[in-house]
Motif scaffolding. Structure first.
Motif, PDB file in Angstrom:
ATOM      1  N   GLY A 119      -4.532  -6.845   1.004  1.00 54.51           N
ATOM      2  CA  GLY A 119      -4.797  -6.474  -0.375  1.00 54.51           C
ATOM      3  C   GLY A 119      -5.326  -5.051  -0.475  1.00 54.51           C
ATOM      4  O   GLY A 119      -5.930  -4.526   0.463  1.00 54.51           O
ATOM      5  N   GLY A 120      -5.102  -4.433  -1.651  1.00 57.49           N
ATOM      6  CA  GLY A 120      -5.573  -3.079  -1.894  1.00 57.49           C
ATOM      7  C   GLY A 120      -6.299  -2.958  -3.221  1.00 57.49           C
ATOM      8  O   GLY A 120      -5.870  -3.527  -4.236  1.00 57.49           O
ATOM      9  N   LEU A 121      -7.384  -2.211  -3.235  1.00 59.38           N
ATOM     10  CA  LEU A 121      -8.188  -1.989  -4.436  1.00 59.38           C
ATOM     11  C   LEU A 121      -7.632  -0.834  -5.270  1.00 59.38           C
ATOM     12  O   LEU A 121      -7.060  -1.040  -6.336  1.00 59.38           O
ATOM     13  CB  LEU A 121      -9.643  -1.727  -4.036  1.00 59.38           C
ATOM     14  N   GLN A 122      -7.790   0.392  -4.790  1.00 57.83           N
ATOM     15  CA  GLN A 122      -7.319   1.562  -5.525  1.00 57.83           C
ATOM     16  C   GLN A 122      -5.836   1.467  -5.844  1.00 57.83           C
ATOM     17  O   GLN A 122      -5.385   1.811  -6.924  1.00 57.83           O
ATOM     18  CB  GLN A 122      -7.597   2.831  -4.705  1.00 57.83           C
ATOM     19  N   SER A 123      -5.066   0.972  -4.891  1.00 52.85           N
ATOM     20  CA  SER A 123      -3.609   0.890  -5.054  1.00 52.85           C
ATOM     21  C   SER A 123      -3.168  -0.257  -5.950  1.00 52.85           C
ATOM     22  O   SER A 123      -2.052  -0.227  -6.485  1.00 52.85           O
ATOM     23  CB  SER A 123      -2.961   0.718  -3.685  1.00 52.85           C
ATOM     24  N   GLU A 124      -4.004  -1.292  -6.076  1.00 51.92           N
ATOM     25  CA  GLU A 124      -3.668  -2.516  -6.814  1.00 51.92           C
ATOM     26  C   GLU A 124      -2.419  -3.182  -6.229  1.00 51.92           C
ATOM     27  O   GLU A 124      -1.641  -3.806  -6.939  1.00 51.92           O
ATOM     28  CB  GLU A 124      -3.488  -2.239  -8.304  1.00 51.92           C
ATOM     29  N   GLN A 125      -2.260  -3.084  -4.900  1.00 55.91           N
ATOM     30  CA  GLN A 125      -1.065  -3.600  -4.250  1.00 55.91           C
ATOM     31  C   GLN A 125      -1.401  -4.684  -3.232  1.00 55.91           C
ATOM     32  O   GLN A 125      -2.494  -4.713  -2.666  1.00 55.91           O
ATOM     33  CB  GLN A 125      -0.320  -2.467  -3.532  1.00 55.91           C
ATOM     34  N   LEU A 126      -0.405  -5.550  -2.998  1.00 54.81           N
ATOM     35  CA  LEU A 126      -0.422  -6.500  -1.897  1.00 54.81           C
ATOM     36  C   LEU A 126       0.713  -6.126  -0.972  1.00 54.81           C
ATOM     37  O   LEU A 126       1.884  -6.078  -1.393  1.00 54.81           O
ATOM     38  CB  LEU A 126      -0.238  -7.939  -2.405  1.00 54.81           C
ATOM     39  N   HIS A 127       0.402  -5.825   0.295  1.00 51.60           N
ATOM     40  CA  HIS A 127       1.403  -5.435   1.276  1.00 51.60           C
ATOM     41  C   HIS A 127       1.662  -6.572   2.253  1.00 51.60           C
ATOM     42  O   HIS A 127       0.725  -7.217   2.723  1.00 51.60           O
ATOM     43  CB  HIS A 127       0.928  -4.225   2.076  1.00 51.60           C
ATOM     44  N   ARG A 128       2.944  -6.785   2.556  1.00 54.28           N
ATOM     45  CA  ARG A 128       3.335  -7.666   3.660  1.00 54.28           C
ATOM     46  C   ARG A 128       3.605  -6.788   4.869  1.00 54.28           C
ATOM     47  O   ARG A 128       4.359  -5.809   4.789  1.00 54.28           O
ATOM     48  CB  ARG A 128       4.589  -8.467   3.300  1.00 54.28           C
ATOM     49  N   LEU A 129       3.006  -7.143   6.014  1.00 54.11           N
ATOM     50  CA  LEU A 129       3.105  -6.343   7.231  1.00 54.11           C
ATOM     51  C   LEU A 129       3.648  -7.215   8.349  1.00 54.11           C
ATOM     52  O   LEU A 129       3.027  -8.223   8.709  1.00 54.11           O
ATOM     53  CB  LEU A 129       1.733  -5.784   7.621  1.00 54.11           C
ATOM     54  N   ALA A 130       4.812  -6.862   8.889  1.00 58.81           N
ATOM     55  CA  ALA A 130       5.417  -7.601   9.998  1.00 58.81           C
ATOM     56  C   ALA A 130       5.161  -6.842  11.285  1.00 58.81           C
ATOM     57  O   ALA A 130       5.424  -5.633  11.377  1.00 58.81           O
ATOM     58  CB  ALA A 130       6.918  -7.772   9.771  1.00 58.81           C
ATOM     59  N   LEU A 131       4.648  -7.532  12.295  1.00 59.07           N
ATOM     60  CA  LEU A 131       4.251  -6.912  13.555  1.00 59.07           C
ATOM     61  C   LEU A 131       5.061  -7.457  14.714  1.00 59.07           C
ATOM     62  O   LEU A 131       5.453  -8.629  14.725  1.00 59.07           O
ATOM     63  CB  LEU A 131       2.761  -7.165  13.821  1.00 59.07           C
ATOM     64  N   ASP A 132       5.306  -6.598  15.684  1.00 62.21           N
ATOM     65  CA  ASP A 132       5.868  -7.005  16.967  1.00 62.21           C
ATOM     66  C   ASP A 132       4.918  -6.464  18.024  1.00 62.21           C
ATOM     67  O   ASP A 132       4.922  -5.276  18.335  1.00 62.21           O
ATOM     68  CB  ASP A 132       7.270  -6.426  17.152  1.00 62.21           C
ATOM     69  N   GLY A 133       4.057  -7.338  18.549  1.00 64.22           N
ATOM     70  CA  GLY A 133       2.987  -6.867  19.407  1.00 64.22           C
ATOM     71  C   GLY A 133       2.042  -5.975  18.614  1.00 64.22           C
ATOM     72  O   GLY A 133       1.546  -6.366  17.550  1.00 64.22           O
ATOM     73  N   ASP A 134       1.834  -4.754  19.091  1.00 59.89           N
ATOM     74  CA  ASP A 134       0.961  -3.808  18.399  1.00 59.89           C
ATOM     75  C   ASP A 134       1.745  -2.812  17.563  1.00 59.89           C
ATOM     76  O   ASP A 134       1.232  -1.753  17.197  1.00 59.89           O
ATOM     77  CB  ASP A 134       0.104  -3.040  19.419  1.00 59.89           C
ATOM     78  N   GLU A 135       2.981  -3.150  17.233  1.00 65.38           N
ATOM     79  CA  GLU A 135       3.823  -2.224  16.468  1.00 65.38           C
ATOM     80  C   GLU A 135       4.171  -2.832  15.115  1.00 65.38           C
ATOM     81  O   GLU A 135       4.569  -3.995  15.024  1.00 65.38           O
ATOM     82  CB  GLU A 135       5.107  -1.914  17.248  1.00 65.38           C
TER      83      GLU A 135
END
Length: 380
Positions: free
Chosen positions: A320-336
């Motif tokens: 979640g983001g405050l200033q941005s007012e956004q919800l981001h989905r983040l897909a990871l492969d290991g540390d990338e």
């Protein structure tokens, strides 16, 4: 795992999973929100929360929501709200107040029915980030215990950090911000600007990375963290945090015990005064972020998707983001970071917390004087 409780690395008792009765009545805010893999419905299930900060789902389907002015709200299935007595004295100034809330990993077995929470604790004219726990006794909290408070309190109002997350071994991670004084994050004799690892009673685990190091406090797990307000332990037992930069430079970090994350010597953010870069892009001996958010994301709230309801998002993080007012989905492969997507963009305002309930839905709260509790789930 996260279908049991927010930021818990250990499941609640198996009987909890099927314990919900009727689904909360809801007002539809957005009938269909298109994403890369899913169409989602956004619903409001409670309103009138004053600057809500954290949300947790109880085994019976009700919610606890902390409100920064110093109240713990109990949200019933019909959306009605009451407030629980029994909290400690709280300094609710600027960013301070009642902050994170989570359940003991074995909540529901009677013996471990503890609610853990953090708050800005008054100390004369100053305040300290503190951790406590209590039991839910009908309309109040009972058996209140203060488990930990940071060394060196500071002037009230800034950078308390204060997210909580349980590791698989039953120890508890707790973030503490730099309290508005950046050099404190590089001082090993100061809890400010760090992630702590504590026992369930607030003590020091014997295998903490700096135990026996006279230059660093025993409770410290990582150093150089400016103000982490997103914290989650994944199904694989990995700890991840989102933390605020100054002007930009907001980070996603994988937390490794004993590592230094650089603040303020390393940062892609800019000074509030000069608008110039605060630190170096990278330095030896300091761990770089996995991802730096664009512009001013201002992260708060982080969860991993494990629900079968969101099959296409399995294992992804939601930030979640405050200033941005956004919800981001983040897909990871290991540390990338291999994929990212903006799921919400302004629909509910400043997103303060993101949480997967044990019913499989995603719940969000917004930082507002008249804040709301929302539910996000795929369209049927």
């Amino acid at each position: 795992m996260h279908e049991a409780s927010k930021r818990l690395a250990i499941p609640l008792l198996a009987c909890i999973a099927g314990s919900i009765g009727s689904v909360q009545a809801a007002e539809i805010v957005a009938e269909r929100i298109a994403t890369e893999h899913l169409e989602l419905r956004l619903e409001r299930i409670a309103e009138g929360l004053e600057h809500p900060w954290s949300v947790i789902m109880l085994p019976d389907g009700r919610f606890l929501v902390s409100e920064r002015p110093g109240r713990l709200a109990l949200v019933e299935e019909d959306g009605s709200i009451s407030h629980l007595d029994g909290l400690p004295e709280i300094s609710a100034r600027t960013q301070g107040g009642l902050l994170d809330v989570t359940l003991h990993p074995r909540y529901g077995d009677g013996e471990h029915d503890w609610i853990y929470f953090t708050w800005s604790k008054p100390d004369g004219s100053q305040t300290a980030t503190a951790l406590g726990r209590a039991r839910l006794d009908d309309t109040r909290l009972s058996d209140l215990e203060t488990l930990f408070e940071q060394e060196r309190p500071a002037d009230p109002g800034r950078h308390y950090g204060s997210r909580l997350a349980w590791l698989p071994d039953g120890t508890l991670l707790m973030s503490i911000g730099d309290r508005g004084s950046p050099p404190r994050a590089q001082d090993g004799r100061d809890h400010a600007g760090s992630i702590l690892r504590l026992t369930e009673t607030g003590g020091v685990p014997e295998d903490n990375p700096f135990v026996g190091d006279d230059g660093t406090l025993d409770e410290i797990f990582t150093l150089g963290n400016r103000n982490a307000q997103g914290l989650v332990v994944t199904e694989a037992g990995e700890a991840w945090a989102t933390e605020h930069g100054p002007l930009g430079g907001d980070e996603l970090n994988r937390l490794i015990g004993g590592e230094n994350y650089g603040w303020p010597e390393v940062s892609l953010g800019r000074s509030y005064v000069s608008r110039q870069p605060v630190g170096e892009d990278s330095l030896p001996g300091m761990r770089d972020p996995v991802h730096v958010f664009e512009d001013r994301f201002a992260p708060s709230g982080l969860t991993q998707v494990t629900s079968s309801m969101f099959r296409e998002w399995q294992g992804n993080l939601l930030a979640g983001g405050l200033q941005s007012e956004q919800l981001h989905r983040l897909a990871l492969d290991g540390d990338e970071l291999v994929d990212s997507e903006v799921v919400l963009d302004g629909q509910i305002g400043r997103i303060r917390d993101v949480y997967q309930g044990h019913d499989g839905a995603i719940y969000l709260i917004n930082d507002d004087p008249q804040g709301n509790l929302y539910r996000l789930r795929p369209v049927d």
